[in-house]
Enzyme design. Structure first.
Site, PDB file in Angstrom:
ATOM      1  N   ARG A 264     -28.856  -4.680  11.143  1.00 47.49           N
ATOM      2  CA  ARG A 264     -29.118  -6.029  10.616  1.00 47.49           C
ATOM      3  C   ARG A 264     -28.170  -7.363  10.432  1.00 47.49           C
ATOM      4  O   ARG A 264     -26.853  -7.106  10.643  1.00 47.49           O
ATOM      5  CB  ARG A 264     -29.046  -4.827   9.057  1.00 47.49           C
ATOM      6  CG  ARG A 264     -29.757  -3.755   9.206  1.00 47.49           C
ATOM      7  CD  ARG A 264     -28.868  -2.977   7.509  1.00 47.49           C
ATOM      8  NE  ARG A 264     -29.275  -2.091   7.827  1.00 47.49           N
ATOM      9  CZ  ARG A 264     -29.151  -0.286   6.688  1.00 47.49           C
ATOM     10  NH1 ARG A 264     -29.069  -1.075   5.518  1.00 47.49           N
ATOM     11  NH2 ARG A 264     -30.152   0.345   7.071  1.00 47.49           N
ATOM     12  N   ARG A 279     -19.662  -4.587   5.533  1.00 46.64           N
ATOM     13  CA  ARG A 279     -20.617  -5.735   6.371  1.00 46.64           C
ATOM     14  C   ARG A 279     -20.219  -5.679   7.499  1.00 46.64           C
ATOM     15  O   ARG A 279     -20.210  -6.178   7.579  1.00 46.64           O
ATOM     16  CB  ARG A 279     -21.464  -6.562   5.245  1.00 46.64           C
ATOM     17  CG  ARG A 279     -22.561  -6.821   4.904  1.00 46.64           C
ATOM     18  CD  ARG A 279     -22.489  -7.815   4.094  1.00 46.64           C
ATOM     19  NE  ARG A 279     -22.660  -7.112   2.971  1.00 46.64           N
ATOM     20  CZ  ARG A 279     -23.445  -6.554   1.808  1.00 46.64           C
ATOM     21  NH1 ARG A 279     -24.547  -6.404   2.639  1.00 46.64           N
ATOM     22  NH2 ARG A 279     -23.212  -6.483   1.023  1.00 46.64           N
ATOM     23  N   GLU A 351     -21.135   2.376  -0.770  1.00 46.67           N
ATOM     24  CA  GLU A 351     -23.079   2.750  -0.096  1.00 46.67           C
ATOM     25  C   GLU A 351     -22.734   3.316   1.413  1.00 46.67           C
ATOM     26  O   GLU A 351     -21.908   3.112   2.137  1.00 46.67           O
ATOM     27  CB  GLU A 351     -23.367   1.696  -0.244  1.00 46.67           C
ATOM     28  CG  GLU A 351     -25.107   2.553  -0.223  1.00 46.67           C
ATOM     29  CD  GLU A 351     -26.203   1.674  -0.092  1.00 46.67           C
ATOM     30  OE1 GLU A 351     -25.512   0.659  -0.996  1.00 46.67           O
ATOM     31  OE2 GLU A 351     -26.916   1.924   0.502  1.00 46.67           O
ATOM     32  N   SER A 354     -28.913   6.362   1.351  1.00 51.47           N
ATOM     33  CA  SER A 354     -29.322   6.177  -0.026  1.00 51.47           C
ATOM     34  C   SER A 354     -30.967   7.220   0.710  1.00 51.47           C
ATOM     35  O   SER A 354     -31.035   6.896   1.577  1.00 51.47           O
ATOM     36  CB  SER A 354     -29.572   4.660   0.644  1.00 51.47           C
ATOM     37  OG  SER A 354     -30.066   3.636  -0.324  1.00 51.47           O
ATOM     38  N   ARG A 392     -19.114   3.281   6.485  1.00 51.56           N
ATOM     39  CA  ARG A 392     -18.639   3.093   5.284  1.00 51.56           C
ATOM     40  C   ARG A 392     -17.777   4.569   5.181  1.00 51.56           C
ATOM     41  O   ARG A 392     -16.885   4.478   4.583  1.00 51.56           O
ATOM     42  CB  ARG A 392     -19.166   2.737   4.537  1.00 51.56           C
ATOM     43  CG  ARG A 392     -20.381   1.576   4.425  1.00 51.56           C
ATOM     44  CD  ARG A 392     -19.675   0.769   3.605  1.00 51.56           C
ATOM     45  NE  ARG A 392     -20.661  -0.486   3.774  1.00 51.56           N
ATOM     46  CZ  ARG A 392     -21.660  -0.788   3.480  1.00 51.56           C
ATOM     47  NH1 ARG A 392     -22.476   0.422   2.335  1.00 51.56           N
ATOM     48  NH2 ARG A 392     -22.245  -1.428   3.581  1.00 51.56           N
TER      49      ARG A 392
END
Length: 428
Positions: A264, A279, A351, A354, A392
């Site tokens: 990403r 991140r 997080e 998802s 994470r």
RNA sequence: GGAAAGGUGCCGGAGUGGUUGAACGGGCUCGCCUGGAAAGCGAGUGUACUGCGAAAGUGGUACCGAGGGUUCGAAUCCCUCCUUUUCCGCCA
């Protein structure tokens, strides 16, 4: 992609849903184009019908010895009319298509209306017995732990590639690999998923199928020369396994699980949460994807979340489940639960997963249907969930399992995979 | 990377410019036959868009790997791309 028929028939309902999703929708414009589009289709079809009729007559007339020259002239003119009409239609359809492709999915009725992440709803949390996350403890963060134990080397990762490309070393690399294997096996053995290993680079059609394109183009690594993209999640190749296919009803639900690295660009978020694993541009993830019948998809969403939770319980990692509000839902999702794991050093939730139901949004884009017996095909519902992202998770794992002496205890369930039960400073 | 040959419906496989959405065979579905089944016989068997209809249905258009082009007319001719197989080269 939304069903244009739904938009035509319930424009008000669609607009409300999109507005709740913070989307500046162009539904009125879309409907106008739709009307124009249909007019041109009707006109074009009539002209083509005329053309076909005459074309059918010509060989007969020729046989009868009639002079067909005057007809040819007439037909040439008709052909030009058709071409002009088609050109006009193409322009309209391109614009129509574009708006539709940029229109996000509608939120499900059970999703709380809200503006931003602050309106998300915590539905439950799970804290291992004896752990108190409320009181702030003096602990080392994952970066320090990684350094002390020689398992994470962010500086050299930066040297090799750039910031956000982590380097794992020694027992850190082994732990990462163990986590991936553990999670895959867990889902295969306990939750009935079939493992897949997919390409990590995909074409535009695949990206469009799951909804990354056209809207999120800037967030992805693109290989110009070949017109291919590095995947931001295994959701893309796995969901696209069945692009342009019709599945037999009795094969549903299809449940796949697969590992992939995720790439990403995180454009526009430089400087935010940039420390260590918080991140990164490349991370590892085990992804679950389901293809299900529409009537089951919300039950399947609940079990998907439960599948991801089971991993965290097995690893003894504290987590909470959030039901995302309409404003925080991603482009393609109709309903989504986030799973956040606890970082004692940051003293906040991160997080790690998802889990979303996309209903028929992706299926319509990717043209994935199912068919019952002789009946007409219908779009499947697709779902996916991280089960889970290791980056994470690794933060929580290291920080929660650190000992006063600076070592890190490996959770019981992982030990068969790591082959060691502790990571200590001063050994590699 | 170079060369050659292919890509047609659920499958096999015809078709090289004019009623071809597509012969023929297989499969599948329904019906007949049968105590039941097989065999046999008969009928049917794609998708998308769009018009009409409450619906069943029905009219039209498009689709023979994808996209362009030639032509009054293209599955059939031309161009580009993708893909499969085989051979050569390179290579984990």
């Amino acid at each position: 992609m939304l069903d244009i028929k739904l938009i035509r028939e319930n424009p008000g309902l669609v607009k409300t849903g999109l507005t709740n999703k913070n989307d500046n929708h162009r539904i009125d414009e879309l409907l106008e184009l739709d009307k124009k589009r249909r007019e041109l289709i009707t006109l074009g079809d009539e002209l083509k019908n005329q053309k076909n009729k005459v074309s059918e007559e010509i060989p007969k007339l020729k046989k009868a010895g009639t002079d067909t020259q005057p007809l040819f002239e007439e037909m040439r003119q008709l052909g030009e009319k058709i071409k002009k009409n088609d050109d006009e239609l193409r322009v309209i359809e391109e614009e129509f298509e574009k708006i539709l492709l940029f229109t996000p999915n509608l939120p499900h009725e059970s999703v709380p209306v809200g503006k931003s992440a602050e309106d998300n709803l915590e539905v439950r949390r799970w804290i291992p017995e004896g752990l108190n996350i409320e009181t702030k403890k003096e602990v080392l963060d994952h970066i320090q732990l990684g350094k002390n134990n020689k398992i994470l080397d962010f500086d050299r990762g930066t040297k090799i590639t750039g910031s956000g490309f982590p380097l794992y070393t020694g027992r850190g690399a082994t732990l990462e690999r163990a986590l991936i294997s553990f999670m895959l096996d867990f889902h295969i053995r306990n939750h009935g998923y079939t493992e897949v290993m997919t390409p990590f680079i995909v074409n535009k059609d695949s990206m469009r199928g799951t909804g990354q394109l056209p809207k999120m183009a800037d967030d992805m690594y693109f290989i110009e020369r070949d017109g291919l993209y590095l995947i931001p999640t295994a959701e893309v190749p796995i969901t696209n396994i069945y692009r342009n296919e019709t599945l037999e009803e009795e094969t549903l639900p299809v449940k796949f699980v697969g590992y992939s690295p995720c790439f990403r660009r995180e454009a526009g978020s430089y400087g935010r949460d940039s420390k260590g694993f918080l991140r990164v541009h490349q991370f590892n993830k085990v992804e679950m994807v389901k293809f299900v019948k529409p009537e089951n998809s919300y039950d399947e969403l609940e079990s998907l979340v439960a599948n991801a939770e089971a991993i965290l319980k097995a690893l003894n990692v504290p987590y909470r489940i959030l039901l995302l509000c309409t404003g925080d839902l991603s482009f393609s999702a109709a309903k989504c639960y986030d799973i956040e794991t606890w970082s004692p050093a940051e003293h906040k939730w991160l997080e790690a997963s998802s889990c979303s139901n996309f209903e028929s949004f992706q299926a319509r884009r990717a043209n994935i249907k199912y068919k019952a017996g002789g009946k007409k095909g219908e779009f499947v519902h697709t779902l996916n969930g991280s089960g889970l992202a290791t980056s994470r998770l690794m933060v929580s794992l290291l920080e929660n399992n650190q000992q006063p002496d600076g070592s890190i205890v490996i959770p019981e369930a992982l030990r068969p995979y790591t082959g060691f039960d502790v990571i200590e400073p001063n050994r590699s």
